[in-house]
Write an enzyme that holds these catalytic residues in place. Structure first.
Site, short mmCIF file in Angstrom:
data_model
loop_
_atom_site.label_atom_id
_atom_site.label_comp_id
_atom_site.label_asym_id
_atom_site.label_seq_id
_atom_site.Cartn_x
_atom_site.Cartn_y
_atom_site.Cartn_z
N LYS A 46 0.83 -1.20 0.00
CA LYS A 46 0.00 0.00 0.00
C LYS A 46 0.87 1.26 0.00
O LYS A 46 1.93 1.29 0.61
CB LYS A 46 -0.90 -0.03 1.24
CG LYS A 46 -1.74 1.21 1.48
CD LYS A 46 -2.55 1.04 2.75
CE LYS A 46 -3.27 2.35 3.12
NZ LYS A 46 -2.31 3.39 3.53
N LYS A 51 7.62 1.03 1.68
CA LYS A 51 8.29 0.12 0.74
C LYS A 51 9.72 0.57 0.45
O LYS A 51 10.63 -0.25 0.39
CB LYS A 51 7.51 0.04 -0.58
CG LYS A 51 6.17 -0.65 -0.48
CD LYS A 51 5.51 -0.76 -1.84
CE LYS A 51 5.20 0.60 -2.46
NZ LYS A 51 4.22 1.38 -1.68
N LYS A 77 7.55 9.11 -8.47
CA LYS A 77 8.17 10.13 -7.60
C LYS A 77 9.66 9.87 -7.37
O LYS A 77 10.33 10.68 -6.74
CB LYS A 77 7.42 10.25 -6.28
CG LYS A 77 7.52 9.10 -5.32
CD LYS A 77 6.72 9.43 -4.05
CE LYS A 77 6.87 8.38 -2.96
NZ LYS A 77 6.28 7.08 -3.33
N ASP A 164 -0.07 0.82 -5.05
CA ASP A 164 -1.48 1.15 -4.79
C ASP A 164 -2.40 0.47 -5.79
O ASP A 164 -3.45 -0.05 -5.44
CB ASP A 164 -1.69 2.67 -4.86
CG ASP A 164 -1.04 3.38 -3.70
OD1 ASP A 164 -1.59 3.34 -2.61
OD2 ASP A 164 0.04 3.96 -3.90
#
Length: 304
Positions: A46, A51, A77, A164
């Protein structure tokens, strides 16, 4: 004369086989773009679950075991390797754009950067918002690494992947991986996301070598909710990292946990990472976990 409706005609046409799961539109791997002899792990979970922190510290743990490690960030990102390199390094897509996507004009130092303790770092980046496909980005990154023979001297490759939405594009690293690893907290939202990732890995395992490795419990004092999920699905916990302020501060200090001032609680976390890396290198069981239906997760976790 009977006129056939478009709807009826649709049902007469042969339906192509869906090889990677119902409704899938997958970016398939070029057979020549395999990584080689390195052990490959794809890390999912998630958004905001840690992570990148987990991947970076696991990379360092492997390097502490004497392994040659390459970490590939697969998030637009591009901050997966931030604590390893102390900066936001250029992405593969950024540098390809500077040479009009003529990859032969690039040098390894244009897109591969050495991080803490010798961990080699690459940020694949991602397509502009709302356009392109993450699978293309991953494919171009692996292609570039192979063209420059950068995978031949690597023992461990870690893909740190946007988790996600596990679409066909961002599931592409699973085509290269030996094990898919999930990072989750001991809460409903994390476990709900983990369930979808379990389904994605199971779908990919039909046609690729990837198998489910297990879950790393992160930012959690307890593991009781994840234990419930594991018992029902066949998942297993690989490691457990508590919600410690020193982990949060390490990110702010642009440092891995192995660079922070030692305290008893930090040393325990470092030892857990080293234990995890040792077990992953030795080879973990290929899990045959089965994802739950959405409603069943609510019944299992949501109505105590």
């Amino acid at each position: 004369m009977r006129i056939e409706t478009p709807h009826a005609a649709l049902h007469r046409r042969p339906v192509p086989a869906r090889t990677d799961g119902d409704g899938s539109v997958q970016v398939h791997l070029d057979p020549g773009m395999t990584i080689g002899s390195a052990k490959v792990f794809s890390v999912y979970g998630k958004g905001g679950i840690g992570k990148s922190t987990t991947s970076s510290n696991l990379s360092v743990a492997f390097s502490k075991l004497g392994k040659r490690v390459l970490q590939i960030g697969c998030d637009p990102k591009h901050d997966s390797t931030f604590t390893l390199t102390k900066s936001l390094i250029p992405t593969v897509i950024d540098v390809l754009e500077t040479v009009d996507f003529h990859s032969e004009e690039l040098r390894p130092e244009d897109f591969v950067f050495e991080g803490y303790n010798g961990v080699m770092c690459v940020e694949a980046g991602g397509p502009p918002a709302g356009t392109g496909c993450g699978g293309y980005v991953v494919g171009q990154t692996v292609k570039l690494l192979k063209e420059h023979h950068l995978l031949e001297d690597t023992d461990v490759v870690i893909f740190d992947v946007l988790g996600d939405v596990v679409c066909g594009g961002f599931a592409a690293p699973l085509q290269h991986a030996d094990r898919g690893i999930i990072v989750a907290a001991n809460d409903f939202d994390s476990i709900f996301a983990m369930n979808r990732i379990v389904a994605a890995i199971k779908a990919k395992s039909k046609n690729y070598d990837v198998r489910l490795g297990g879950v790393i419990v992160n930012r959690s004092a307890a593991t009781d909710q994840i234990d419930k999920f594991n018992a029902v699905t066949g998942m297993q916990t690989l490691a457990h990292f508590p919600d410690l302020d020193v982990i949060r501060r390490s990110r702010l200090k642009k440092s891995t946990l192995f660079e922070m001032d030692p305290t008893p609680e930090l040393v325990a976390v470092q030892e857990e990472y080293l234990r995890l890396a040792t077990n992953l290198w030795a080879g973990t069981e290929a899990l045959q976990a089965s994802p739950m239906k959405d409603r069943d997760i609510f019944d299992l976790l949501g109505f105590d």
